[in-house]
Write a protein that holds these residues in place. Structure first.
Motif, PDB file in Angstrom:
ATOM      1  N   ALA A  99       0.726  -1.159  -0.151  1.00 46.16           N
ATOM      2  CA  ALA A  99      -0.058   0.185  -0.043  1.00 46.16           C
ATOM      3  C   ALA A  99       0.701   1.240  -0.019  1.00 46.16           C
ATOM      4  N   GLN A 100       2.063   1.216   0.791  1.00 42.74           N
ATOM      5  CA  GLN A 100       2.807   2.475   0.874  1.00 42.74           C
ATOM      6  C   GLN A 100       3.509   2.624  -0.627  1.00 42.74           C
ATOM      7  N   LEU A 101       4.066   1.568  -1.087  1.00 39.95           N
ATOM      8  CA  LEU A 101       4.561   1.575  -2.492  1.00 39.95           C
ATOM      9  C   LEU A 101       3.441   2.275  -3.542  1.00 39.95           C
ATOM     10  N   ALA A 102       2.386   1.683  -3.390  1.00 37.53           N
ATOM     11  CA  ALA A 102       1.439   1.969  -4.253  1.00 37.53           C
ATOM     12  C   ALA A 102       1.118   3.586  -4.210  1.00 37.53           C
ATOM     13  N   GLN A 103       1.018   3.940  -2.967  1.00 32.40           N
ATOM     14  CA  GLN A 103       0.930   5.401  -2.486  1.00 32.40           C
ATOM     15  C   GLN A 103       1.993   6.201  -3.305  1.00 32.40           C
ATOM     16  N   LEU A 104       3.254   5.910  -3.245  1.00 31.61           N
ATOM     17  CA  LEU A 104       4.352   6.604  -3.535  1.00 31.61           C
ATOM     18  C   LEU A 104       4.500   6.772  -5.258  1.00 31.61           C
ATOM     19  N   ILE A 105       3.762   5.641  -5.829  1.00 34.31           N
ATOM     20  CA  ILE A 105       3.764   5.806  -7.427  1.00 34.31           C
ATOM     21  C   ILE A 105       2.549   6.308  -7.954  1.00 34.31           C
ATOM     22  N   ASN A 106       1.662   6.645  -6.912  1.00 32.22           N
ATOM     23  CA  ASN A 106       0.269   7.128  -7.213  1.00 32.22           C
ATOM     24  C   ASN A 106      -0.729   6.160  -7.978  1.00 32.22           C
ATOM     25  N   GLU A 107      -0.442   4.926  -7.580  1.00 32.98           N
ATOM     26  CA  GLU A 107      -1.461   3.685  -8.270  1.00 32.98           C
ATOM     27  C   GLU A 107      -2.121   3.161  -7.037  1.00 32.98           C
ATOM     28  N   LYS A 108      -2.993   2.188  -7.142  1.00 37.28           N
ATOM     29  CA  LYS A 108      -3.973   1.538  -6.171  1.00 37.28           C
ATOM     30  C   LYS A 108      -2.886   0.374  -5.680  1.00 37.28           C
ATOM     31  N   PRO A 109      -3.125   0.126  -4.452  1.00 35.57           N
ATOM     32  CA  PRO A 109      -2.399  -1.004  -3.802  1.00 35.57           C
ATOM     33  C   PRO A 109      -2.753  -2.443  -4.707  1.00 35.57           C
ATOM     34  N   GLN A 110      -3.859  -2.485  -5.412  1.00 29.21           N
ATOM     35  CA  GLN A 110      -4.159  -3.538  -6.300  1.00 29.21           C
ATOM     36  C   GLN A 110      -3.126  -3.717  -7.334  1.00 29.21           C
ATOM     37  N   VAL A 111      -2.650  -2.639  -7.743  1.00 24.33           N
ATOM     38  CA  VAL A 111      -1.768  -2.839  -8.822  1.00 24.33           C
ATOM     39  C   VAL A 111      -0.494  -3.392  -8.565  1.00 24.33           C
ATOM     40  N   ILE A 112       0.343  -3.104  -7.173  1.00 18.22           N
ATOM     41  CA  ILE A 112       1.213  -3.570  -6.762  1.00 18.22           C
ATOM     42  C   ILE A 112       1.147  -5.224  -6.572  1.00 18.22           C
ATOM     43  N   GLN A 113      -0.058  -5.454  -5.953  1.00 18.98           N
ATOM     44  CA  GLN A 113      -0.163  -6.883  -5.482  1.00 18.98           C
ATOM     45  C   GLN A 113      -0.470  -7.613  -6.913  1.00 18.98           C
ATOM     46  N   GLU A 114      -0.877  -7.259  -7.871  1.00 14.08           N
ATOM     47  CA  GLU A 114      -0.910  -7.937  -9.308  1.00 14.08           C
ATOM     48  C   GLU A 114       0.438  -8.053  -9.937  1.00 14.08           C
ATOM     49  N   TYR A 115       1.328  -6.862  -9.733  1.00 14.86           N
ATOM     50  CA  TYR A 115       2.515  -7.098 -10.162  1.00 14.86           C
ATOM     51  C   TYR A 115       3.292  -8.233  -9.537  1.00 14.86           C
ATOM     52  N   GLU A 116       3.270  -8.091  -8.050  1.00 11.28           N
ATOM     53  CA  GLU A 116       4.200  -9.142  -7.181  1.00 11.28           C
ATOM     54  C   GLU A 116       3.469 -10.514  -7.438  1.00 11.28           C
ATOM     55  N   SER A 117       2.347 -10.818  -7.804  1.00  8.92           N
ATOM     56  CA  SER A 117       1.708 -11.993  -7.904  1.00  8.92           C
ATOM     57  C   SER A 117       1.853 -12.434  -9.342  1.00  8.92           C
ATOM     58  N   GLY A 118       2.272 -11.594 -10.340  1.00  2.84           N
ATOM     59  CA  GLY A 118       2.338 -12.131 -11.866  1.00  2.84           C
ATOM     60  C   GLY A 118       1.143 -11.973 -12.435  1.00  2.84           C
ATOM     61  N   LYS A 119      -0.037 -11.499 -12.009  1.00  2.00           N
ATOM     62  CA  LYS A 119      -0.999 -11.368 -12.748  1.00  2.00           C
ATOM     63  C   LYS A 119      -1.357 -10.210 -13.663  1.00  2.00           C
TER      64      LYS A 119
END
Length: 142
Positions: A99-119
């Motif tokens: 969530a913190q990383l998502a906020q730093l890049i102005n994206e939703k936390p779901q985006v980071i989650q999808e990148y880290e899960s490979g989806k």
């Protein structure tokens, strides 16, 4: 103010009427009916696609056939495993949550989650933002 009588206003109702929406169409219809009764020859034209979806449906049948004949299975490009591991490692090194990383890049936390899960479908702009915030090169040779 002395000498001024009581102020009276004259309120009369104002009625606003709209014109009938199909007044012109009814006049044409009356003229055609009158001409028919008198026995005059009437020429009528009909628009080819008036009130129907014929034009749209003819093109969809071609697309449907192409799809049916397609044998290749298509899939979206996914995030490579090396990239998702690099994102996770860089985020952990900075001690950031998703969530913190998502906020730093102005994206939703779901985006980071999808990148880290490979989806996620890789987006170069998001990867560049991640590299900038994390201070690490995530793709290619280090």
């Amino acid at each position: 103010m002395a000498g001024v009588g009581p102020i009276s206003q004259d309120w009369e109702p104002v009625v606003i009427r709209k014109k009938a929406p199909n007044a012109a169409a009814k006049k044409d219809e009356k003229a055609v009916n009158a001409a028919r009764r008198s026995g005059a020859e009437i020429e009528t034209l009909r628009k080819s696609t008036a009130g129907s979806n014929k034009a749209a449906s003819s093109s969809t049948s071609l697309n449907t056939r192409k799809l049916d004949e397609e044998t290749e299975t298509l899939a979206h490009e996914r995030v490579p495993s090396e990239l998702k591991k690099n994102i996770m490692k860089a985020r952990m090194d900075k001690k950031l949550t998703q969530a913190q990383l998502a906020q730093l890049i102005n994206e939703k936390p779901q985006v980071i989650q999808e990148y880290e899960s490979g989806k996620a479908i890789p987006n170069q702009q998001i990867i560049i933002k991640l590299e900038r915030v994390l201070g690490a090169k995530l793709r290619g040779k280090k």
